[in-house]
Scaffold this motif. Structure first.
Motif, short mmCIF file in Angstrom:
data_model
loop_
_atom_site.label_atom_id
_atom_site.label_comp_id
_atom_site.label_asym_id
_atom_site.label_seq_id
_atom_site.Cartn_x
_atom_site.Cartn_y
_atom_site.Cartn_z
N LEU A 488 22.84 -21.40 -44.84
CA LEU A 488 22.77 -20.94 -46.22
C LEU A 488 23.86 -21.60 -47.06
CD1 LEU A 488 20.89 -18.83 -47.41
CD2 LEU A 488 22.64 -17.12 -47.04
N LYS A 489 25.04 -21.69 -46.49
CA LYS A 489 26.16 -22.27 -47.22
C LYS A 489 25.96 -23.76 -47.43
CE LYS A 489 31.19 -22.47 -47.10
NZ LYS A 489 32.40 -22.09 -46.39
N ASN A 490 25.32 -24.37 -46.44
CA ASN A 490 24.97 -25.79 -46.50
C ASN A 490 26.18 -26.67 -46.81
OD1 ASN A 490 23.24 -27.88 -46.22
ND2 ASN A 490 22.52 -27.84 -48.35
N ALA A 491 27.29 -26.41 -46.13
CA ALA A 491 28.51 -27.20 -46.34
C ALA A 491 28.39 -28.53 -45.59
CB ALA A 491 29.70 -26.41 -45.82
N ARG A 517 20.50 -28.33 -34.53
CA ARG A 517 19.83 -28.51 -35.82
C ARG A 517 20.86 -28.40 -36.96
NH1 ARG A 517 15.75 -24.51 -35.62
NH2 ARG A 517 15.16 -25.55 -33.72
N LEU A 518 21.81 -27.48 -36.75
CA LEU A 518 22.85 -27.27 -37.75
C LEU A 518 23.71 -28.52 -37.94
CD1 LEU A 518 23.94 -24.94 -39.49
CD2 LEU A 518 25.45 -24.31 -37.62
N MET A 519 23.92 -29.26 -36.82
CA MET A 519 24.80 -30.43 -36.88
C MET A 519 24.18 -31.61 -37.62
SD MET A 519 26.94 -30.80 -33.38
CE MET A 519 25.97 -30.20 -32.03
N GLU A 520 22.84 -31.60 -37.68
CA GLU A 520 22.15 -32.75 -38.27
C GLU A 520 22.64 -33.01 -39.69
OE1 GLU A 520 17.98 -31.91 -38.05
OE2 GLU A 520 18.06 -31.84 -35.86
N GLY A 521 23.10 -34.22 -39.94
CA GLY A 521 23.52 -34.63 -41.28
C GLY A 521 24.86 -34.08 -41.71
N ARG A 522 25.60 -33.47 -40.80
CA ARG A 522 26.92 -32.92 -41.17
C ARG A 522 28.02 -33.58 -40.37
NH1 ARG A 522 25.09 -28.09 -43.73
NH2 ARG A 522 23.14 -27.58 -42.70
N THR A 523 29.18 -33.71 -41.00
CA THR A 523 30.38 -34.17 -40.29
C THR A 523 30.81 -33.00 -39.41
OG1 THR A 523 30.92 -35.38 -42.28
CG2 THR A 523 32.69 -35.10 -40.67
N THR A 524 30.85 -33.21 -38.10
CA THR A 524 31.02 -32.05 -37.21
C THR A 524 32.24 -32.15 -36.31
OG1 THR A 524 28.62 -31.84 -37.16
CG2 THR A 524 29.85 -30.61 -35.49
N LEU A 525 32.95 -31.04 -36.21
CA LEU A 525 34.06 -30.94 -35.27
C LEU A 525 33.72 -29.81 -34.30
CD1 LEU A 525 37.00 -31.83 -34.61
CD2 LEU A 525 37.75 -29.93 -36.03
N VAL A 526 33.64 -30.16 -33.01
CA VAL A 526 33.27 -29.14 -32.01
C VAL A 526 34.51 -28.83 -31.18
CG1 VAL A 526 31.81 -28.63 -30.02
CG2 VAL A 526 30.91 -30.01 -31.91
N ILE A 527 34.87 -27.57 -31.13
CA ILE A 527 36.03 -27.17 -30.33
C ILE A 527 35.54 -26.31 -29.19
CG2 ILE A 527 38.08 -25.69 -30.41
CD1 ILE A 527 38.50 -26.76 -33.23
N THR A 528 35.88 -26.68 -27.99
CA THR A 528 35.27 -25.95 -26.88
C THR A 528 36.04 -26.08 -25.57
OG1 THR A 528 33.20 -25.68 -25.66
CG2 THR A 528 33.74 -27.91 -26.32
N HIS A 529 35.81 -25.12 -24.67
CA HIS A 529 36.25 -25.22 -23.28
C HIS A 529 35.10 -25.79 -22.45
CE1 HIS A 529 38.94 -21.68 -24.22
NE2 HIS A 529 39.76 -22.51 -23.63
#
Ligand SMILES: Nc1ncnc2c1ncn2[C@@H]1O[C@H](COP(=O)(O)OP(=O)(O)OP(=O)(O)O)[C@@H](O)[C@H]1O
Length: 582
Positions: A488-491, A517-529
């Protein structure tokens, strides 16, 4: 001192109402004096059996003062409370506006119960400052002047007795009790806050306290604080009662002195006997203006302590200062850390130590590391919750310091394991991300997050309440709600901070598709174990104690015998174990 005077500038814009409240308060006391004095005069005159018509004016006077006293008391209460509540609401707004920029960095050190106490009880305590601290002395001065002049018409010595009584009851007694009760108000406020924090903490952790057999000792602690509070309150009540009693004695003493002087004057023929009762009872009732003064030190001390706690928040420096804002083009959303160093406070070790990485527009970078490695600190800096000490962080080619916190946040969508779900309807929880969104947008976002079908099965659909922290939703549904918010925010920038943590493997696999799907077309930073999904990252950064210790693509890192390799090995072995027949 500031805690005593800070309310005065807030009273100034309401000076008309404040002035009216003071006048009405004075009128109430004056009517009381008038009622007692005319009643006494009426009795004295009536005892001489004059024609009834001679008494008519006095009878009307008694009625007049009786009615005026009741009406003016009612209107005075109305006006003074009205002005007080207006000021309280202004303080609440001011307080909220001041703490908003402090969140979350400066508020983390405060317990939620303490913060709540400041917002509710400490603000409420401020009502005493006008009603019970500032107004009573002013009313007392007006009454002293008015009634003192009235007495002077008979004999100046009556006025002198009144002035001495007022000085004693209005200044000396409160001053002595101010010294005796010094610190009590502050201690009461501090103990109340401590008790509230302790009780709230205990209630939230009641399961652990019972499970570890600590409930009794915790309760003992609470009882001890309660006992300290009771002692302070008892001392305060004792002093207040004593001070009221002594003020009462001063009033009676003044009346007796007026009476004695009056009798002497009557004997000398310089005063008519019918005036005796009027002067004595008038003097006694004028002390009504002084009774509230006995409690002034107590209320002053309490308001000052509460005001200091409020001012502590109002004057606190936010962790991040908003600079003049830039207008940026969200299409150009790249993200870069250049040699960034950051610590939470001066004495703490570096949470991030010369960290560098960059994500081009629509690129994907993963950050992995053990607990405490500094992963969440990266997010805290990007959302401008804290400011970094050294280096440079860039958003869309501009230093992040050129963005206001609101602007930086508007460019970033975050899904974390701790996404807060409010105790409201699904619709209201979604609208948090875009308050102006229409129904169609909400439905579209929920369809993309694969939440819509579930919402349709609820009797009230989007209007269903999800309970505190979203307890009526499963872990997967909560995450989907968080994902729908970001849709919704579409940042243009997306941060996934342990977004899959706490989900079972089946739900995780289901939600993963929505996250992709959310990652598509977005600059993404994934933080994870978890290493699942990191194969598609352009680069993976491995953090250890705030430092970048490994970096590269997944295929490169698993070749290198380091932290990532070990983590991959463990994840892989666990997966094999999970799928092998027992
Ligand atoms: N609000 C805070 N105030 C002070 N120190 C903090 C704060 N938050 C984190 N730290 C410290 O900063 C360091 C990095 O913490 P951070 O939360 O960034 O690690 P993390 O890698 O995200 O850990 P986890 O995976 O457990 O969430 C840790 O030593 C931590 O104790």
């Amino acid at each position: 001192m500031k805690g005593k005077t800070w309310l005065i500038p807030m009273l100034l814009p309401h000076w008309r109402r404040v002035f009216l409240a003071l006048l009405l308060s004075t009128l109430t006391v004056t009517s009381h004096i008038g009622l007692m004095a005319t009643a006494a005069y009426l009795l004295a005159r009536a005892a001489l059996h004059p024609p009834v018509l001679d008494l008519m004016v006095t009878i009307v006077g008694v009625r007049f003062f009786g009615i005026t006293r009741a009406v003016s008391r009612y209107v005075e209460r109305y006006v003074s409370h009205d002005v007080t509540f207006r000021i309280l609401s202004e303080i609440r707004v001011k307080f909220y506006q001041s703490i908003e920029p402090l969140a979350p960095a400066r508020l983390r050190n405060l317990r939620s119960a303490d913060l709540l106490r400041r917002i509710v009880a400490d603000v409420e305590t401020q009502q005493n400052l006008f009603l019970r601290v500032l107004a009573p002395p002013l009313v007392a001065v007006l009454v002293l002047t008015g009634y003192g002049l009235f007495l002077a018409r008979f004999d100046l010595r009556f006025s002198a007795i009144l002035a001495a009584g007022f000085l004693m009851a209005g200044l000396i007694i409160p001053w002595i009790f101010h010294i005796l009760s010094k610190g009590i108000g502050g201690r009461v406020i501090a103990l109340k806050a401590k008790l509230m924090v302790r009780v709230a903490d205990g209630l939230m952790g009641i399961t652990e306290l019972i499970a570890y057999g600590q409930a009794e000792s915790y309760l003992k602690d609470v009882r001890e604080i309660n006992e300290q509070l009771r002692k302070e309150q008892r001392r305060s009540a004792w002093l207040s009662a004593l001070s009221s009693a002594i003020t009462g004695m001063a009033a009676n003493l003044s009346m007796v002195l007026v009476l004695i002087l009056g009798i002497v004057l009557v004997e000398k023929g310089r005063l008519s006997g019918v005036n005796l009762g009027m002067l004595a009872l008038g003097t006694l009732s004028s002390f009504e203006a002084l009774f509230p003064l006995a409690l002034v030190p107590h209320h002053l001390e309490e308001s000052r302590a509460a005001a200091n706690r409020l001012l502590e928040m109002l004057e606190a420096e936010p962790a991040v200062k908003d600079q003049a804002s830039l207008t940026v083009n969200p299409q150009e959303m790249s993200l870069a850390f250049h040699d960034v160093c950051f610590k939470y406070d001066e004495k703490a070790p570096w949470a991030l130590d010369h960290v560098s990485f960059s994500i081009p527009r629509q690129g994907k970078v993963g950050i992995v590391g053990a607990s405490g490695a500094g992963k969440t600190s990266v997010v805290n800096l990007l959302l401008r919750f804290w400011d970094y000490n050294e280096g440079r962080i860039e958003l869309g080619g501009h230093s992040i310091r050129d963005y206001s916190q609101d602007e930086a946040c508007s460019l970033i969508g975050v899904v974390t394991q701790r996404t807060h779900i409010f105790n409201a309807t699904i619709r209201e929880n979604l609208l948090l991300a875009k308050p102006e969104a229409g129904d169609e947008e909400l439905v579209l976002a929920c369809k993309r997050a694969k939440l819509h079908d579930f919402i349709q099965t609820l009797p009230k659909g989007y209007e269903s309440f999800v309970g505190e922290g979203g307890f009526k939703l499963s872990g997967g549904q909560r995450q989907r709600l968080a994902i729908a918010r970001v849709f919704l925010k579409n940042a243009p920038i997306l941060i996934l901070d342990e977004a899959m943590e706490g989900l079972d493997p089946i739900t995780e696999a289901e939600v993963m598709a929505e996250v992709d799907r959310l990652m598509e077309g977005r600059t993404t930073l994934v933080i994870t174990h978890h290493l699942a999904g990191l194969e598609s990252m352009d680069e993976i950064i491995v953090l250890d104690q705030g430092r970048v210790v490994e970096r590269g693509k997944h295929s490169e890192l698993i070749q290198y015998p380091g932290f990532y390799h070990k983590l991959w090995d463990r994840t892989f072995t666990r997966r094999v174990q999970a799928h092998s027949p027992t």
